[in-house]
Structure formats: structure tokens, C-alpha cells
Design a protein around this motif. Structure first.
Motif, PDB file in Angstrom:
ATOM      1  N   ARG A  77       0.813  -1.212   0.000  1.00 15.28           N
ATOM      2  CA  ARG A  77       0.000   0.000   0.000  1.00 15.28           C
ATOM      3  C   ARG A  77       0.851   1.268   0.000  1.00 15.28           C
ATOM      4  NH1 ARG A  77      -3.025   3.766   2.191  1.00 15.28           N
ATOM      5  NH2 ARG A  77      -5.294   3.760   1.848  1.00 15.28           N
ATOM      6  N   ASP A  78       2.016   1.224   0.634  1.00 15.00           N
ATOM      7  CA  ASP A  78       2.886   2.397   0.698  1.00 15.00           C
ATOM      8  C   ASP A  78       3.553   2.686  -0.638  1.00 15.00           C
ATOM      9  OD1 ASP A  78       2.277   2.690   3.377  1.00 15.00           O
ATOM     10  OD2 ASP A  78       3.982   1.476   4.043  1.00 15.00           O
ATOM     11  N   ILE A  80       1.813   2.431  -3.603  1.00 17.82           N
ATOM     12  CA  ILE A  80       0.754   2.624  -4.600  1.00 17.82           C
ATOM     13  C   ILE A  80       0.095   3.979  -4.374  1.00 17.82           C
ATOM     14  CG2 ILE A  80      -1.467   1.759  -5.471  1.00 17.82           C
ATOM     15  CD1 ILE A  80      -0.616  -1.022  -4.603  1.00 17.82           C
ATOM     16  N   SER A  81      -0.116   4.711  -5.449  1.00 17.11           N
ATOM     17  CA  SER A  81      -0.830   5.986  -5.372  1.00 17.11           C
ATOM     18  C   SER A  81      -1.863   6.053  -6.481  1.00 17.11           C
ATOM     19  CB  SER A  81       0.145   7.164  -5.477  1.00 17.11           C
ATOM     20  OG  SER A  81       0.811   7.154  -6.722  1.00 17.11           O
ATOM     21  N   ILE A  82      -2.935   6.791  -6.218  1.00 12.77           N
ATOM     22  CA  ILE A  82      -4.026   6.927  -7.182  1.00 12.77           C
ATOM     23  C   ILE A  82      -4.359   8.404  -7.306  1.00 12.77           C
ATOM     24  CG2 ILE A  82      -6.434   6.360  -7.688  1.00 12.77           C
ATOM     25  CD1 ILE A  82      -6.074   3.809  -6.089  1.00 12.77           C
ATOM     26  N   GLU A  83      -4.467   8.875  -8.551  1.00 11.52           N
ATOM     27  CA  GLU A  83      -4.850  10.257  -8.829  1.00 11.52           C
ATOM     28  C   GLU A  83      -6.068  10.274  -9.743  1.00 11.52           C
ATOM     29  OE1 GLU A  83      -3.693  12.905  -7.494  1.00 11.52           O
ATOM     30  OE2 GLU A  83      -2.100  11.906  -6.351  1.00 11.52           O
ATOM     31  N   SER A  85      -6.899  11.435  -5.808  1.00 14.47           N
ATOM     32  CA  SER A  85      -6.750  10.622  -4.606  1.00 14.47           C
ATOM     33  C   SER A  85      -8.087  10.063  -4.126  1.00 14.47           C
ATOM     34  CB  SER A  85      -6.111  11.463  -3.502  1.00 14.47           C
ATOM     35  OG  SER A  85      -5.937  10.706  -2.330  1.00 14.47           O
ATOM     36  N   VAL A 112      -3.075   5.190 -11.916  1.00 15.42           N
ATOM     37  CA  VAL A 112      -2.551   4.318 -10.864  1.00 15.42           C
ATOM     38  C   VAL A 112      -1.043   4.195 -11.045  1.00 15.42           C
ATOM     39  CG1 VAL A 112      -2.663   2.039  -9.789  1.00 15.42           C
ATOM     40  CG2 VAL A 112      -4.708   3.030 -10.857  1.00 15.42           C
ATOM     41  N   THR A 113      -0.302   4.441  -9.963  1.00 14.53           N
ATOM     42  CA  THR A 113       1.157   4.324  -9.994  1.00 14.53           C
ATOM     43  C   THR A 113       1.607   3.293  -8.971  1.00 14.53           C
ATOM     44  OG1 THR A 113       1.409   6.641 -10.657  1.00 14.53           O
ATOM     45  CG2 THR A 113       3.354   5.531  -9.749  1.00 14.53           C
ATOM     46  N   ARG A 115       5.052   2.113  -7.452  1.00 15.67           N
ATOM     47  CA  ARG A 115       6.400   2.659  -7.436  1.00 15.67           C
ATOM     48  C   ARG A 115       7.474   1.582  -7.259  1.00 15.67           C
ATOM     49  NH1 ARG A 115       3.457   6.370  -4.616  1.00 15.67           N
ATOM     50  NH2 ARG A 115       4.077   5.499  -2.587  1.00 15.67           N
ATOM     51  N   ASP A 130       9.199   2.127 -11.754  1.00 15.85           N
ATOM     52  CA  ASP A 130       7.822   2.575 -11.591  1.00 15.85           C
ATOM     53  C   ASP A 130       6.940   2.050 -12.721  1.00 15.85           C
ATOM     54  OD1 ASP A 130       8.639   3.923  -9.381  1.00 15.85           O
ATOM     55  OD2 ASP A 130       8.407   5.943 -10.220  1.00 15.85           O
ATOM     56  N   LYS A 132       3.092   2.956 -14.317  1.00 17.63           N
ATOM     57  CA  LYS A 132       1.992   3.918 -14.272  1.00 17.63           C
ATOM     58  C   LYS A 132       1.032   3.638 -15.413  1.00 17.63           C
ATOM     59  CE  LYS A 132       2.751   8.237 -13.250  1.00 17.63           C
ATOM     60  NZ  LYS A 132       3.138   9.683 -13.317  1.00 17.63           N
TER      61      LYS A 132
END
Length: 326
Positions: A77-78, A80-83, A85, A112-113, A115, A130, A132
Motif C-alpha cells: 500500500r505504501d 501505490i498511489s491513485i490520482e 486521490s 494508478v502508480t 512505485r 515505476d 503507471k
């Protein structure tokens, strides 16, 4: 000569690097000509496991990620990022597949990224660069459901049965009423369904619907209306006539204003009948008591207090087929 080997794909356990010996015998021909390989060919190939993202795609209410190996979803989870948010959780599915779950609205676009450093579950592998990708969430699948459990529906008001609808443009409604002489046969067991040839179709219609897109909408069917004001044991069927036949939703419904309480003892029985609408005793209600083998054991009518009593000279049979079926 070019070959592709996918030995590690979708593994839940991460193997260590290994060597693979490859030998191709002389005489192997190609697809473009008759000439074959002039001599044997041998080589040693080193297979090294690598954690990569193989695919990422939007499902109805989640984003599915497929990796070459199972990912440590607690630590991932740390990475992964979503924009834009959106709060999300991760859930493991199988092999190298996990899902990103959140409030992803239909027709919305998300980037969705994943990393570099995202860890595999075993073997010390990490994502080496990465990844994306943008996704657009699909429309909700069309669906019909009958959310109210149970069989009994009091004939109060117009006997409404709730329906939950999502992205449905047409609705086919059919209603069968079980023939009275078939009721004892059907209720012998777990009657969550019954054969339609034991009943009379009392209603069939198709409705055109205009519902808001991608929203669950609650509607209701009036059994009083489509059943023609009749009482009894009904079989309700609702489906999308343009959908798949196996998506039919069905429910058995006992539409009645009669309530019945029964008490059975070793050699007798007491039944009390009342109205559900006013809880008043029902005088003159016809009563028939059937055995498990569908044979009448007792019959009569309720008195002014809504009571019917059976007192036998001998105990009821202990045989299921000959005992009262309540």
C-alpha cells in the motif's frame, strides 16, 4: 531461433534463479523452407525471477493488478498511489493477482502508480521500476434483485414486493399462482421454488424503464394488482428480457391475510387462525391436515374463536410419511 519461456508466471512462491539446459537436434526445419538445422545446438540459459506488472485494468468496483509473483499486500500500500486521490484497500485474490478497492465511480478516470520497490510476498523480489497506467471505470453491470427475504407477505395495502434495479432498460414480470390442490405437495419440503406446471400463470408483462445511469434504484411490484386481487402461494419471476436467461430472479410469496398457529401433541392438535390485519379470530376457515405422504389426516372448520381441535384415540404415527406435516 527464438523461444519464450514463462516458467514463473503467476507463481505464489518466488523461486531462486536457475539454469536451464536447452538442446535442439539437427534436422529441425523452419516454417519458411525445407532446409533443417545442420548440427545439434546446445545452450545454457539462466532464468532469473523478476517482479513485473503484467496487466492492470478496471473492474466494476475495483482495479485488478496482475503481477508475475504474489505481492505483499500489507506492505504494498505504501508503494501505490491513485490520482485523483481516493481512499483504498488492497486484497489478495490468487497467484500474482490482487485488487485495489475503493469508491471508484463509473466513467471516472484514475491514474494508478506502482512505485519502484514494491515488494513481492516471498523471495526478496521488488519492482525494479515505476509502473503507471490510466484506467476509466466501466458502467455498472445491469442487475435485478429481490432484496426482501422470506416467503410470507401480508395482504395489507397492495402487497408490495421491493425490487433493486441497476442499469436495466426493460423488465419482464411473470407471476404464477399455485393450484390449491398442489399446495400440500409443494409445502412438504423446502419450498423456495416449485415447478411452473403446478401453477397457473396469472400475469405476464414487459415494462420499459427509464432509470438514472449507474445508480441502484428501488422500485416495487404490487402483487395485489398483478395478481388480480387473488390470495395464495405465488411464484414471482423478474428478468431483463434483453439479458441472459440465467439472470432471472425468482421468489415464492405467500400472499394472505390469514395467520395460523399450530400446537401438536402426542395424540392431538390445536390450530388457531386469525387475520394479520386486525388479529381477529377467523370463524369458519376450512382446515385440512396432511401427512408427509400428502394424505388427509383431519379436516374441519374453525369455531367462533378461530380454533380447530383434533383429539385422536391413538397417538400420531412416528413415521414421517404418516405424521402431520406442519
Amino acid at each position: 531461433l527464438r523461444a519464450m519461456l514463462s516458467i514463473f508466471e503467476g507463481s505464489t512462491e518466488t523461486p531462486s534463479a536457475r539454469e536451464l539446459s536447452v538442446k535442439i537436434a539437427a534436422g529441425l526445419t523452419s516454417g519458411s523452407g525445407p532446409l533443417g538445422l545442420e548440427e545439434d545446438y546446445s545452450a545454457t540459459v539462466t532464468l532469473k525471477p523478476v517482479l513485473v506488472v503484467e496487466s492492470l485494468g478496471a473492474d466494476e468496483d475495483s482495479i485488478a493488478v496482475n503481477c508475475s509473483f504474489a505481492v505483499d499486500t500489507e506492505a504494498a500500500r505504501d508503494f501505490i498511489s491513485i490520482e485523483p486521490s481516493v481512499p483504498f484497500t488492497l486484497s489478495y485474490e490468487y497467484g500474482g493477482r490482487f485488487s485495489i478497492n475503493g469508491d471508484f465511480k463509473p466513467r471516472s478516470r484514475f491514474v494508478v502508480t506502482l512505485r519502484k520497490g514494491l515488494p513481492a510476498k516471498d523471495g526478496g523480489l521488488v519492482l525494479e521500476e515505476d509502473f503507471k497506467q490510466a484506467v476509466i471505470m466501466p458502467d455498472l453491470r445491469s442487475s435485478i434483485s429481490l432484496p426482501a427475504p422470506g416467503v410470507y407477505l401480508a395482504a395489507i395495502g397492495d402487497g408490495r414486493v421491493p425490487l433493486d434495479l441497476v442499469n436495466v432498460k426493460k423488465l419482464q414480470v411473470d407471476l404464477w399462482r399455485l393450484y390449491e390442490n398442489n399446495i400440500p405437495y409443494v409445502i412438504r419440503g423446502d419450498y423456495d421454488s416449485f415447478r411452473k406446471d403446478l401453477a397457473q400463470r396469472v400475469h405476464s408483462s414487459e415494462f420499459d424503464l427509464s432509470l438514472p445511469l449507474n445508480e441502484k434504484v428501488r422500485r416495487a411490484l404490487s402483487l395485489e394488482e398483478i395478481g388480480g386481487g387473488k390470495r395464495g402461494l405465488f411464484f414471482l419471476s423478474v428478468r431483463d428480457p434483453d439479458g441472459e436467461y440465467w439472470n432471472e430472479q425468482t421468489q415464492i410469496i405467500n400472499l394472505s391475510d390469514l395467520g395460523l398457529v399450530a400446537r401438536v401433541w402426542e395424540d392431538g392438535m390445536l390450530l388457531w387462525s386469525n387475520t394479520l390485519s386486525s388479529v381477529q379470530p377467523v370463524e369458519g376457515a376450512e382446515v385440512r391436515v396432511y401427512s408427509g405422504a400428502n394424505q388427509i389426516l383431519a379436516e374441519g372448520k374453525t369455531d367462533k374463536d378461530g380454533i380447530f381441535v383434533v383429539q385422536r384415540q391413538e397417538p400420531w404415527s412416528s413415521d414421517w410419511n404418516e405424521a402431520p406435516r406442519i
